[in-house]
Design a protein around this motif. Sequence first.
Motif, PDB file in Angstrom:
ATOM      1  N   LEU A   1      72.917  76.616  18.756  1.00 22.10           N
ATOM      2  CA  LEU A   1      73.716  75.777  17.849  1.00 22.10           C
ATOM      3  C   LEU A   1      73.176  74.346  17.836  1.00 22.10           C
ATOM      4  O   LEU A   1      73.096  73.712  16.776  1.00 22.10           O
ATOM      5  N   GLY A   2      72.785  73.872  19.025  1.00 22.96           N
ATOM      6  CA  GLY A   2      72.241  72.516  19.121  1.00 22.96           C
ATOM      7  C   GLY A   2      70.981  72.361  18.289  1.00 22.96           C
ATOM      8  O   GLY A   2      70.849  71.407  17.509  1.00 22.96           O
TER       9      GLY A   2
ATOM     10  N   LEU B   1      69.296  81.393  13.504  1.00 20.01           N
ATOM     11  CA  LEU B   1      68.897  81.214  14.902  1.00 20.01           C
ATOM     12  C   LEU B   1      70.044  81.595  15.838  1.00 20.01           C
ATOM     13  O   LEU B   1      69.835  82.259  16.860  1.00 20.01           O
ATOM     14  N   LEU B   2      71.254  81.183  15.455  1.00 18.59           N
ATOM     15  CA  LEU B   2      72.429  81.504  16.276  1.00 18.59           C
ATOM     16  C   LEU B   2      72.591  83.021  16.363  1.00 18.59           C
ATOM     17  O   LEU B   2      72.793  83.583  17.451  1.00 18.59           O
ATOM     18  N   GLY B   3      72.481  83.683  15.208  1.00 22.52           N
ATOM     19  CA  GLY B   3      72.608  85.149  15.162  1.00 22.52           C
ATOM     20  C   GLY B   3      71.531  85.811  15.998  1.00 22.52           C
ATOM     21  O   GLY B   3      71.816  86.700  16.812  1.00 22.52           O
TER      22      GLY B   3
ATOM     23  N   GLY C   1      66.188  65.444  18.808  1.00 19.50           N
ATOM     24  CA  GLY C   1      67.004  64.616  17.919  1.00 19.50           C
ATOM     25  C   GLY C   1      66.476  63.209  17.770  1.00 19.50           C
ATOM     26  O   GLY C   1      66.473  62.644  16.674  1.00 19.50           O
ATOM     27  N   LEU C   2      65.991  62.629  18.872  1.00 13.85           N
ATOM     28  CA  LEU C   2      65.584  61.218  18.818  1.00 13.85           C
ATOM     29  C   LEU C   2      64.121  61.011  18.444  1.00 13.85           C
ATOM     30  O   LEU C   2      63.782  60.050  17.764  1.00 13.85           O
TER      31      LEU C   2
ATOM     32  N   PHE D   1      68.082  70.278  13.589  1.00  9.15           N
ATOM     33  CA  PHE D   1      67.208  70.489  12.434  1.00  9.15           C
ATOM     34  C   PHE D   1      67.993  70.458  11.120  1.00  9.15           C
ATOM     35  O   PHE D   1      67.468  70.050  10.098  1.00  9.15           O
ATOM     36  N   GLY D   2      69.239  70.884  11.189  1.00  9.47           N
ATOM     37  CA  GLY D   2      70.078  70.837   9.980  1.00  9.47           C
ATOM     38  C   GLY D   2      70.270  69.408   9.510  1.00  9.47           C
ATOM     39  O   GLY D   2      70.093  69.097   8.326  1.00  9.47           O
ATOM     40  N   PHE D   3      70.609  68.510  10.447  1.00 10.30           N
ATOM     41  CA  PHE D   3      70.809  67.100  10.061  1.00 10.30           C
ATOM     42  C   PHE D   3      69.489  66.457   9.637  1.00 10.30           C
ATOM     43  O   PHE D   3      69.463  65.621   8.755  1.00 10.30           O
ATOM     44  N   LYS D   4      68.414  66.850  10.259  1.00 10.10           N
ATOM     45  CA  LYS D   4      67.125  66.213   9.954  1.00 10.10           C
ATOM     46  C   LYS D   4      66.531  66.701   8.640  1.00 10.10           C
ATOM     47  O   LYS D   4      65.819  65.961   7.967  1.00 10.10           O
TER      48      LYS D   4
END
Lengths: 372, 278
Positions: free
Chosen positions: B139-140, B156-158, B36-37, B145-148
């Motif tokens: 989920l993380g 990926l979750l599935g 994230g960072l 990646f969703g926000f970015k």
Amino acid sequence: MTAASKRKLRWPWLVVAALLFAAGAWLMSGSETEKLKKEKKVTLPRFMTHDERKRNTGRQTIPVLPLPAGPEGAPPPPAQIRDPVLAAMPTSVKSGAVVIEANAIRNSDLGNLMIECVFTGQADTLERMKDAGFDPLNSLDRVAVADDALMLTGDFSKTDFPTLMRADHQRQFGQNSELYARRLRDGGTGQQMGVWKGQVLVLGDTEGDVTTVLDRLDGKGDQTSPRVLTQADAYGEMYGVLKPGPLAAGLAEENPALAQLLEEAASSIKLHADVSHDVGVVAEIEGSDPAKTQDLRKALGTALTLAKLQAEAKGNKSAAEVLGFARVAQARPGSANFHLEAGLPYEFLELQLRKCVDEKKKRLAAKESVAQ
Amino acid sequence: MRITLHVARDLLREALARNWVLGLLVGITLVLTVLGLFLRLDVVDGAIAGSKLFGAMLFDDIVSTDKAMRPVYMVAAGIGFFGGAMFLAVACSDFAPSLLSPGRIEHLLSLPVSRWQLLLGTYLGVLALSALCTAYGALGITLVFGFKTGFWTTALLGGSLLGVAGFCALYAAMLTSALFVRSAAASSAVGLLVLVMGILASARAPIEETLEPGLGRTLFHYGVQPFPRLWKLAEQCIRLAGDENFNPGLTARLVAGSLIFSLGMLAIAAWRFEKKDF
């Protein structure tokens, strides 16, 4: 219930376990060999293969450089042998120069379908060519275009050129060539044609277009300057160099900003296409200013992505799939060149070509029923 | 069933009190924070024009976001499946032996809980724990990646949760082994052995071709048959995460095979548990 009877009841667990293992084995049996759906892949012509190098060596058949006199007593250097098509290329182009390996495409995996798509309903034209001793399906080797001149190589030994071209005017040009022309009804000249040593057929709008190429084949003019296409460029089933101008003009209406950037940033675009199974295209965009080509790189990349997203939004799956194969590769640090890669998978092409054949057949059938 | 769920909940509570579970959660959080960072993605109109991690260029090709994210999600699903299975096989190996430890098992059996409920509750508790850790990580990554990139997908979750079906088989065998030998190390080894057998079973046909016809080949042929095809299942998890060439029919067979193997193992565990005197 006694302790003994309780103990008796435990064995069913083992029976259940055995049954479950047997059921699991039966269910999963064969799953390990189950074939996965074939992934769609595209072969990209990023370099010259061994076969292509061999093919190019075999094509070096004409000595095009006049032999310079060696120093006194020294044997003359060996003549430089060239591929006639590459030797016929100019040193620079206004719009572009492209070579198409017609015979290789004809013999590719989709060659028959391509022929069917092109020649369905063209039986008369094909027949006329065959009557003139030229079978385009088997005799043609390469087709090359350099600005306004079109060159064809292949087996022309049995070809009656005046019949093929419906030419009414013929004359000798130099030692190795013959020129043919067709007069138009209004007195003007139609398409001009020249044949060099019975090996290379040159077509052009003016006699000048044709004779310039024939002169180059004869080794006249500046032979030391590099041609616009060299041996190093001769790989893939289609290769060439394009000037950005005509491409930018084609793009101007749809994406004027990108068209302008293309014209400003790119000096030329080198193309290579592999058509042996599917169609993979690698374009090397050459520029002089790294900053500008970087802008162009980003603009092209985002334009392709946007087009893909739009195709997806409109439910145009095949277009989205094709655009998904596009990739704008990274530029080498400090370089003003970058690569753009694109592809059409075999399955997609096969479907489109079959559609093309079916539609042409339907049109032909409709035409015939109207005629009857 | 309520009692079984109570047992599972107690196990979860116990797990959360353990250092390694907290360590795992902290580890996943750390990876997500780093991504994230420090991961810089140059996203322009739905395309990734370049990416950097800690300032170093990762890749500079311009490709659409979904295409660029595919290999990232596929690698994450692959690591999640095999890395997760191995980590959990070691980390969860202690639950069953500690449940059966002298003093504790007698206490549990004195409660109004039947033996099979205890067994199933422990099993479901561990599975819930593995599903929670997997979901947290997947989920993380999806959120980071969703926000970015602005590209959102549940693939990926599935794919990762599908991988839990593979761990079902491992833990069923681990739980059963603990009833024969009350040892965390042995339990863990059995879990890893099932993972290896699952990989061998997935490559049964090519391995068989290398064996001489005879007893050895026949034994191998029938010996690996009941084991779940874990490599094949992992392949499908990865394909689902990458949204590429996923085969739902084959996956259903593989998941069903894994669950049936687990039930078979639990049946043996029940037989052993019912027979055992404490």
